[in-house]
Design a protein around this motif. Structure first.
Motif, PDB file in Angstrom:
ATOM      1  N   SER A  75     -19.949   6.115  -4.500  1.00 44.46           N
ATOM      2  CA  SER A  75     -19.011   5.586  -3.506  1.00 44.46           C
ATOM      3  C   SER A  75     -18.486   4.230  -3.948  1.00 44.46           C
ATOM      4  O   SER A  75     -17.310   3.909  -3.748  1.00 44.46           O
ATOM      5  CB  SER A  75     -19.701   5.440  -2.151  1.00 44.46           C
ATOM      6  N   ALA A  76     -19.357   3.427  -4.552  1.00 43.60           N
ATOM      7  CA  ALA A  76     -18.944   2.106  -5.014  1.00 43.60           C
ATOM      8  C   ALA A  76     -17.841   2.248  -6.060  1.00 43.60           C
ATOM      9  O   ALA A  76     -16.873   1.481  -6.078  1.00 43.60           O
ATOM     10  CB  ALA A  76     -20.135   1.349  -5.584  1.00 43.60           C
ATOM     11  N   HIS A  77     -17.977   3.270  -6.919  1.00 42.99           N
ATOM     12  CA  HIS A  77     -16.930   3.476  -7.936  1.00 42.99           C
ATOM     13  C   HIS A  77     -15.608   3.849  -7.286  1.00 42.99           C
ATOM     14  O   HIS A  77     -14.544   3.406  -7.721  1.00 42.99           O
ATOM     15  CB  HIS A  77     -17.355   4.588  -8.904  1.00 42.99           C
ATOM     16  N   ILE A  78     -15.689   4.679  -6.259  1.00 44.60           N
ATOM     17  CA  ILE A  78     -14.437   5.079  -5.606  1.00 44.60           C
ATOM     18  C   ILE A  78     -13.831   3.885  -4.881  1.00 44.60           C
ATOM     19  O   ILE A  78     -12.622   3.683  -4.894  1.00 44.60           O
ATOM     20  CB  ILE A  78     -14.689   6.247  -4.631  1.00 44.60           C
ATOM     21  N   MET A  79     -14.699   3.064  -4.269  1.00 47.26           N
ATOM     22  CA  MET A  79     -14.176   1.867  -3.613  1.00 47.26           C
ATOM     23  C   MET A  79     -13.485   0.984  -4.653  1.00 47.26           C
ATOM     24  O   MET A  79     -12.415   0.427  -4.396  1.00 47.26           O
ATOM     25  CB  MET A  79     -15.291   1.085  -2.923  1.00 47.26           C
ATOM     26  N   ALA A  80     -14.081   0.890  -5.826  1.00 46.34           N
ATOM     27  CA  ALA A  80     -13.481   0.083  -6.889  1.00 46.34           C
ATOM     28  C   ALA A  80     -12.099   0.624  -7.230  1.00 46.34           C
ATOM     29  O   ALA A  80     -11.136  -0.139  -7.399  1.00 46.34           O
ATOM     30  CB  ALA A  80     -14.380   0.088  -8.121  1.00 46.34           C
ATOM     31  N   GLU A  81     -12.010   1.940  -7.316  1.00 46.00           N
ATOM     32  CA  GLU A  81     -10.711   2.536  -7.619  1.00 46.00           C
ATOM     33  C   GLU A  81      -9.697   2.187  -6.528  1.00 46.00           C
ATOM     34  O   GLU A  81      -8.550   1.819  -6.810  1.00 46.00           O
ATOM     35  CB  GLU A  81     -10.830   4.062  -7.752  1.00 46.00           C
ATOM     36  N   ALA A  82     -10.135   2.270  -5.282  1.00 51.64           N
ATOM     37  CA  ALA A  82      -9.235   1.948  -4.168  1.00 51.64           C
ATOM     38  C   ALA A  82      -8.826   0.483  -4.214  1.00 51.64           C
ATOM     39  O   ALA A  82      -7.666   0.139  -3.976  1.00 51.64           O
ATOM     40  CB  ALA A  82      -9.919   2.271  -2.838  1.00 51.64           C
ATOM     41  N   LEU A  83      -9.785  -0.370  -4.547  1.00 51.93           N
ATOM     42  CA  LEU A  83      -9.471  -1.810  -4.614  1.00 51.93           C
ATOM     43  C   LEU A  83      -8.465  -2.080  -5.736  1.00 51.93           C
ATOM     44  O   LEU A  83      -7.559  -2.890  -5.592  1.00 51.93           O
ATOM     45  CB  LEU A  83     -10.752  -2.611  -4.828  1.00 51.93           C
ATOM     46  N   GLU A  84      -8.638  -1.357  -6.825  1.00 52.68           N
ATOM     47  CA  GLU A  84      -7.713  -1.540  -7.945  1.00 52.68           C
ATOM     48  C   GLU A  84      -6.310  -1.066  -7.562  1.00 52.68           C
ATOM     49  O   GLU A  84      -5.308  -1.628  -7.993  1.00 52.68           O
ATOM     50  CB  GLU A  84      -8.210  -0.758  -9.170  1.00 52.68           C
ATOM     51  N   TYR A  85      -6.265  -0.073  -6.719  1.00 55.46           N
ATOM     52  CA  TYR A  85      -4.977   0.440  -6.256  1.00 55.46           C
ATOM     53  C   TYR A  85      -4.240  -0.619  -5.427  1.00 55.46           C
ATOM     54  O   TYR A  85      -3.060  -0.850  -5.602  1.00 55.46           O
ATOM     55  CB  TYR A  85      -5.218   1.713  -5.428  1.00 55.46           C
ATOM     56  N   PHE A  86      -4.975  -1.286  -4.540  1.00 60.31           N
ATOM     57  CA  PHE A  86      -4.333  -2.283  -3.674  1.00 60.31           C
ATOM     58  C   PHE A  86      -4.195  -3.649  -4.351  1.00 60.31           C
ATOM     59  O   PHE A  86      -3.336  -4.438  -3.985  1.00 60.31           O
ATOM     60  CB  PHE A  86      -5.132  -2.452  -2.370  1.00 60.31           C
ATOM     61  N   TYR A  87      -5.101  -3.927  -5.286  1.00 61.05           N
ATOM     62  CA  TYR A  87      -5.084  -5.241  -5.944  1.00 61.05           C
ATOM     63  C   TYR A  87      -5.043  -5.050  -7.464  1.00 61.05           C
ATOM     64  O   TYR A  87      -6.061  -5.242  -8.132  1.00 61.05           O
ATOM     65  CB  TYR A  87      -6.311  -6.061  -5.545  1.00 61.05           C
ATOM     66  N   PRO A  88      -3.896  -4.651  -7.996  1.00 64.74           N
ATOM     67  CA  PRO A  88      -3.833  -4.408  -9.444  1.00 64.74           C
ATOM     68  C   PRO A  88      -4.237  -5.676 -10.193  1.00 64.74           C
ATOM     69  O   PRO A  88      -3.870  -6.775  -9.775  1.00 64.74           O
ATOM     70  CB  PRO A  88      -2.350  -4.085  -9.677  1.00 64.74           C
ATOM     71  N   GLY A  89      -5.023  -5.502 -11.241  1.00 66.33           N
ATOM     72  CA  GLY A  89      -5.460  -6.665 -12.013  1.00 66.33           C
ATOM     73  C   GLY A  89      -6.783  -7.227 -11.543  1.00 66.33           C
ATOM     74  O   GLY A  89      -7.300  -8.177 -12.129  1.00 66.33           O
TER      75      GLY A  89
END
Length: 645
Positions: A75-89
């Motif tokens: 789940s943490a990995h998916i959250m990371a993916e979601a965070l990267e989606y909203f906060y590129p970089g």
RNA sequence: GCCGAUGUAGCUCAGAGGUAGAGCACUUCCUUGGUAAGGAAGGGGUCAUGGGUUCAAUUCCCAUCAUUGGCUCCA
């Protein structure tokens, strides 16, 4: 073919390259759907990772800790993916699982902020990714490849982590559009995650080092079913009802005032009564064990703490010293009672026949805690330790230490603290500079604790680096309503202070010897102990500790006079209570006093007046029927005796 | 200390750039009622504090204070 052994010791043959899910499927289809991760020969193993050799296997479902951890890690990995989606970089630190859920430390791009108002959209994105049923793909990479990947991505945190790994042990996991450095294991695919909730945001220093950059830590938790999330949130709500800060206010036990100062608790009459009872209880036990009460002042000359070593260690971070106007002498608020007790020991020559000398004091101490560390009654700046110092000969240590363990266990048993952990805190062997005292003494003291604990049959956990700066200790930890661990009882061996204060006794050989000190506090501090006690009992204290043991409820004003007589008679039996003579109906009085958690409600009306009796109602249980006043007094005293057995 | 959130009546909380709201508690009156909320009326607030923006700020901005979640659980 390979042979695979199951936990029940049965063995079956499978073709090479089979994975745990396929093995589960061969047992039952429904089992296969529930398998999250496996243990293969003691190593955690992805449910889709092929197995090529004979091995022992254990399949984990959500119900196992291993299953939950794998689930949350994914789940943490998916959250990371979601965070990267909203906060590129965005750059990523670490994203581990914790006891309840997971977090990821992130370094947001310049100017970006995140707050709990962003949670909803991130949760939505996580579920969207989850529903995409993307596989978690494991890939073994060389160190060079790994470095190249994260150099390209510009993530210096991951590069720092890779730097510490050796080539050949590095793996990547990818799902959908996100790849992370990760040891694994992970879910077969993202679709297992059906419910997710981001819990909070916090600052966290990179690698726990406050000199390094502070990252943003996002906490979350996830579940394979929405219902489980709902239950979890409900459980949290329930736990909050037991919070000692809330109950302390409701039951009028203690208070804080910004005007007095943060972290400086004040005990209200009911809280003070409760605390006094606990103190008297312990005094009585200690008397039996040969302790003597002493009383020492709240401040001491700076030099006292220079001698003890506290000045060097805590002087800078402590409350500002107090200066006398005329002589300009420097005093400190006492952070510990032991230096004073050492001076008492020194006040006259001691013989081996005087030892062990056990000096006890409910000593109030003041420590400067960082403002962010303060927490209700559990972490405060002024508190009272149920302190005692046992001065003994080296060969008395073991015996004395065991007796202290007995006291702690007796107290815990009486108050039904059955769920505690005993922690042995030793030096951090790699950083001996942090501690004062000789190697030899440290080793002796550490061994004394380990031996005493094992002789008393305690199940202990050893923690390196958790020792006090002056000696190793045995701590008793208990959890609060929200699962946070607090240290209550503590026992510490100290060879250091006797040395610094040059304490001596005359032995049977007519020569001078150095005693050893044991610091001990079974409650730890009255504040913290009462806080945990409130949470454990939900404010329904055992009868002997209840500030108010009963309330008399007259049916109407006509029976107030009889109520007064009853109160006076019960007073004579050493039980405590009051009369609720408000102009209210009996139902109302019962409700209000039930909510105040008064153990016994005594209804008096026409019938009781005639027969000189009481109608006894037990809180949360209901009507117990009529009793005479004497019967009730005897009954309540018997209940107390039972509690204190 | 640092990162985030919060601060409105004694308590729990709603509210909105233009005269301050609810429930409980409290006071008074009616009621004298038998095991978890009887009825009515009333009092109570510098909307944490200090600045700023504005015709107007409790509301928006900044600072301070306090409370609170976290800062250990190692890809």
């Amino acid at each position: 073919m390979i042979k695979i052994k199951f936990p029940d010791q049965t063995e079956r043959e499978f073709s090479e390259g089979i994975n745990p899910i396929e093995i589960a499927k061969s047992l039952s289809n429904s089992l296969a759907k529930e398998i999250i991760v496996a243990t293969v020969d003691g190593n955690l193993w992805d449910s889709t990772r092929p197995i090529y050799t004979n091995c022992e296997i254990k399949l984990h479902k959500w119900d196992d800790t291993e299953g939950k951890h794998c689930f949350w890690h994914s789940s943490a990995h998916i959250m990371a993916e979601a965070l990267e989606y909203f906060y590129p970089g965005v750059k990523f630190g670490i994203g581990p699982t914790i006891e309840n859920g997971f977090y990821y430390d992130i370094d947001l791009p310049d100017g970006a902020t995140i707050s709990d108002s962003d949670f909803a959209k991130i949760e939505k994105k996580i579920l969207e990714i989850a529903q995409g049923k993307h596989d978690f793909a494991r890939k073994e990479v060389s160190k060079d490849e790994a470095i190249q990947y994260f150099q390209h991505k510009g993530d210096q945190y991951k590069l720092e982590l890779i730097d510490e790994l050796s080539d050949g042990t590095i793996t990547f996991y990818s799902q959908n559009s996100f790849t992370d450095l990760c040891r694994g294991p992970h879910l077969a695919d993202t679709s297992y995650i059906k419910a997710v909730k981001l819990m909070s945001i916090a600052g966290a220093f990179w690698r726990g080092d406050e000199k390094r950059k502070q990252l943003t830590r996002v906490y979350g938790i996830s579940f394979p079913k929405q219902k489980l999330l709902d239950e979890y949130l409900h459980m949290l709500e329930e736990a909050k009802k037991r919070d000692h800060r809330k109950l302390g206010k409701e039951l009028e036990l203690f208070m804080f005032s910004p005007k007095v100062g943060m972290g400086l608790p004040m005990w209200l009459p009911k809280g003070a009564m409760l605390r006094e009872r606990l103190e008297n209880f312990l005094k009585k036990v200690q008397k039996k064990y040969g302790y003597q009460q002493v009383i020492t002042p709240h401040i001491g000359m700076k030099d006292l703490y220079v001698t003890s070593g506290h000045y060097e260690k805590y002087g800078k971070d402590s409350f500002q010293p107090i200066f006398t106007p005329a002589e300009n002498e420097e005093f400190l608020l006492k952070p510990m009672n032991c230096p004073h007790h050492c001076e008492i020991y020194k006040s006259k020559p001691r013989s081996y026949k005087d030892l062990p000398l056990r000096l006890a004091e409910f000593g109030t101490v003041y420590r400067y805690e960082q403002s962010g560390e303060l927490h209700g009654l559990t972490r405060v700046r002024g508190f009272t330790q149920d302190d005692a110092h046992l001065f003994c000969t080296p060969d008395q240590i073991s015996e004395e230490f065991k007796k202290v363990i007995d006291i702690v266990l007796y107290i815990f048993k009486t108050l039904k603290f059955n769920d505690f952990t005993a922690q042995i805190s030793l030096r951090d062997p790699s950083d001996k500079k942090k501690y004062i005292g000789t190697d030899e003494n440290w080793e002796k003291a550490e061994q004394a604790i380990i031996d005493a604990a094992s002789e008393k049959g305690l199940t202990t956990k050893v923690e390196l680096g958790e020792a006090a700066f002056y000696g190793p200790k045995l701590d008793f930890m208990v959890k609060d309503a929200l699962g946070r661990k607090w240290q209550l009882g503590t026992i510490q061996v100290d060879y250091n202070l006797p040395e610094r204060f040059e304490l001596e006794y005359v032995g049977s050989d007519d020569r001078k010897h150095r005693p050893v000190m044991i610091h001990r506090a079974p409650f730890g501090s009255m504040e913290r102990f009462v806080a945990v006690l409130i949470e454990h009992t939900e404010g329904k204290f055992p009868l002997w500790l209840s500030p108010e043991q009963f309330v008399i409820l007259p049916i109407s004003e006509k029976y107030n006079e009889y109520a007064n007589q009853v109160l006076q008679m019960l007073d004579a039996y050493d039980v405590r209570g009051f009369i609720d003579d408000r102009n209210e109906k009996i139902g109302r009085k019962i409700r209000d006093n039930e909510m105040k958690k008064i153990p016994y409600l005594l209804v008096v009306g026409e019938k009781e007046l005639e027969n000189k009796t009481l109608s006894v109602r037990k809180q949360a249980e209901g009507d117990l029927g009529m009793q005479t006043i004497e019967e009730f007094a005897r009954f309540i005293n018997k209940e107390i005796e039972k509690e204190l057995e």
